[in-house]
Design an enzyme around this catalytic site. Structure first.
Site, PDB file in Angstrom:
ATOM      1  CB  SER A   8      -0.862   0.009   1.259  1.00 52.85           C
ATOM      2  OG  SER A   8      -1.314   1.333   1.515  1.00 52.85           O
ATOM      3  CG  HIS A  33      -3.853  -2.214  -0.872  1.00 54.26           C
ATOM      4  ND1 HIS A  33      -4.889  -3.122  -0.944  1.00 54.26           N
ATOM      5  CD2 HIS A  33      -4.200  -1.335   0.107  1.00 54.26           C
ATOM      6  CE1 HIS A  33      -5.803  -2.824  -0.050  1.00 54.26           C
ATOM      7  NE2 HIS A  33      -5.415  -1.734   0.607  1.00 54.26           N
ATOM      8  CG  ASP A  35      -5.114   1.882   1.366  1.00 58.20           C
ATOM      9  OD1 ASP A  35      -5.980   0.987   1.490  1.00 58.20           O
ATOM     10  OD2 ASP A  35      -3.914   1.721   1.640  1.00 58.20           O
ATOM     11  CG  MET A  37      -8.804   6.360   2.848  1.00 57.76           C
ATOM     12  SD  MET A  37      -7.806   6.597   4.317  1.00 57.76           S
ATOM     13  CE  MET A  37      -6.871   5.063   4.330  1.00 57.76           C
ATOM     14  CG  HIS A  66      -9.143  -1.000   0.630  1.00 53.53           C
ATOM     15  ND1 HIS A  66      -8.374  -1.015   1.786  1.00 53.53           N
ATOM     16  CD2 HIS A  66     -10.428  -1.200   1.040  1.00 53.53           C
ATOM     17  CE1 HIS A  66      -9.161  -1.217   2.823  1.00 53.53           C
ATOM     18  NE2 HIS A  66     -10.409  -1.317   2.407  1.00 53.53           N
ATOM     19  CG  MET A  68     -11.277   2.014   3.163  1.00 52.98           C
ATOM     20  SD  MET A  68      -9.637   2.183   3.878  1.00 52.98           S
ATOM     21  CE  MET A  68      -8.673   2.353   2.384  1.00 52.98           C
ATOM     22  CG  MET A 137     -10.761  -3.695   6.838  1.00 50.49           C
ATOM     23  SD  MET A 137      -9.438  -3.337   5.651  1.00 50.49           S
ATOM     24  CE  MET A 137      -8.540  -2.032   6.492  1.00 50.49           C
ATOM     25  CG  ASP A 175      -5.540  -3.244   4.345  1.00 45.91           C
ATOM     26  OD1 ASP A 175      -4.438  -2.830   4.742  1.00 45.91           O
ATOM     27  OD2 ASP A 175      -6.294  -2.597   3.594  1.00 45.91           O
TER      28      ASP A 175
HETATM   29  C1  DX5 Z   1      -5.834   1.289   6.254  1.00 48.35           C
HETATM   30  C2  DX5 Z   1      -5.486   0.896   4.860  1.00 48.35           C
HETATM   31  C3  DX5 Z   1      -4.285   0.069   4.742  1.00 48.35           C
HETATM   32  C4  DX5 Z   1      -3.018   0.715   5.198  1.00 48.35           C
HETATM   33  C5  DX5 Z   1      -2.191  -0.351   5.808  1.00 48.35           C
HETATM   34  O1  DX5 Z   1      -7.075   1.895   6.291  1.00 48.35           O
HETATM   35  O2  DX5 Z   1      -6.558   0.209   4.253  1.00 48.35           O
HETATM   36  O3  DX5 Z   1      -4.134  -0.461   3.425  1.00 48.35           O
HETATM   37  O4  DX5 Z   1      -2.282   1.340   4.200  1.00 48.35           O
HETATM   38  O5  DX5 Z   1      -1.123   0.269   6.397  1.00 48.35           O
HETATM   39  P1  DX5 Z   1      -0.265  -0.436   7.542  1.00 48.35           P
HETATM   40  O6  DX5 Z   1       0.447  -1.564   6.879  1.00 48.35           O
HETATM   41  O7  DX5 Z   1       0.608   0.663   7.983  1.00 48.35           O
HETATM   42  O8  DX5 Z   1      -1.231  -0.889   8.596  1.00 48.35           O
HETATM   43 ZN    ZN Z   2      -6.179  -0.856   2.346  1.00 48.41          ZN
END
Ligand code: DX5
Ligand code: ZN
Length: 219
Positions: A8, A33, A35, A37, A66, A68, A137, A175
């Site tokens: 990620s 990956h 993310d 948001m 992903h 969110m 998660m 994740d």
């Molecule tokens: C969190 C994300 C993850 C995040 C993981 O909401 O979905 O993908 O980047 O990061 P680490 O490995 O630092 O937990």
């Molecule tokens: Zn993620």
């Protein structure tokens, strides 16, 4: 067991993402990956389809998006057009996960579903035939660098027994908080798709990724 690592970029240096892509490729990554948001589903904001499209032009890594976000319905097409290969929605983010997974599959892309730490895996029973990836998660979504929530190991084991019964291959992803210590635990519980962010970007990215791949191969 073959274990996939999906780096990620959430904790990467956003001023030089092209370099980050090259480092991940050199370290042996196959997936990226991403993310997404929206500041509503989670209390943080990242980036959208234009950034994904720019990255798409620079790499052949498999793009694992992903989502969110609230109302993921409106973002499936834009992210597919931007170059997503897999799209993961959150079970908690929509009233119609079945319809949405079907839409992703109808577009010819891989469909994933993510479960927040408090969400029961039994919710997936009538969705399984549409799923290519279940993403557990192991932190509350929104930020990188959080600690792994240990009770999610029990959920991984439950999901493992569900995916074993499915006729198609379903990746079992985790994740949040994945590093050299937690990776063997989730693999032992049945995971085969590990998302990792902050662990990689502390220090030497290439070395950290190679070390993690080695630990996964030995687990
Ligand atoms: C969190 C994300 C993850 C995040 C993981 O909401 O979905 O993908 O980047 O990061 P680490 O490995 O630092 O937990
Ligand atoms: Zn993620």
């Amino acid at each position: 067991m073959l274990v996939n690592i999906a780096p990620s970029i959430l904790n990467a240096d956003f001023s030089n993402l092209e370099l980050v892509l090259k480092q991940l490729e050199t370290g042996g990554a196959k997936y990226l990956h991403l993310d997404i948001m929206d500041g509503h589903f989670v209390p943080n904001l990242t980036f959208g389809p234009p950034v994904v499209k720019s990255l798409r032009a620079k790499t052949n890594l498999i793009f694992d998006v992903h989502l969110m976000v609230e109302k993921p319905e409106s973002l499936i097409e834009p992210f597919i057009e931007a170059g997503a290969d897999m799209i993961t929605i959150h079970w908690e983010s929509t009233r119609h996960p079945h319809r949405l997974l079907q839409k992703i599959k109808d577009s010819g892309k891989k469909a994933g579903i993510a479960l927040n730490p408090a969400t029961l895996p039994e919710n997936l029973e009538y969705l399984l035939d549409l799923i290519d990836l279940i993403l557990i998660m192991s932190v509350n979504p929104g930020f990188g660098g959080q600690s792994f929530i240990n009770n999610q190991l029990t959920k991984i084991r439950k999901v493992k027994s569900m995916v074993c019964k499915a006729p198609q291959e379903i990746l079992l992803g985790v994740d949040g908080g994945i590093n050299l210590q937690t990776a063997p635990l989730v693999i032992e519980a049945g995971a085969n798709f590990l998302v990792t962010g902050s662990f990689l970007f502390k220090g030497d990215v290439i070395k950290n990724l190679k070390d993690l791949i080695e630990v996964c191969q030995k687990s």
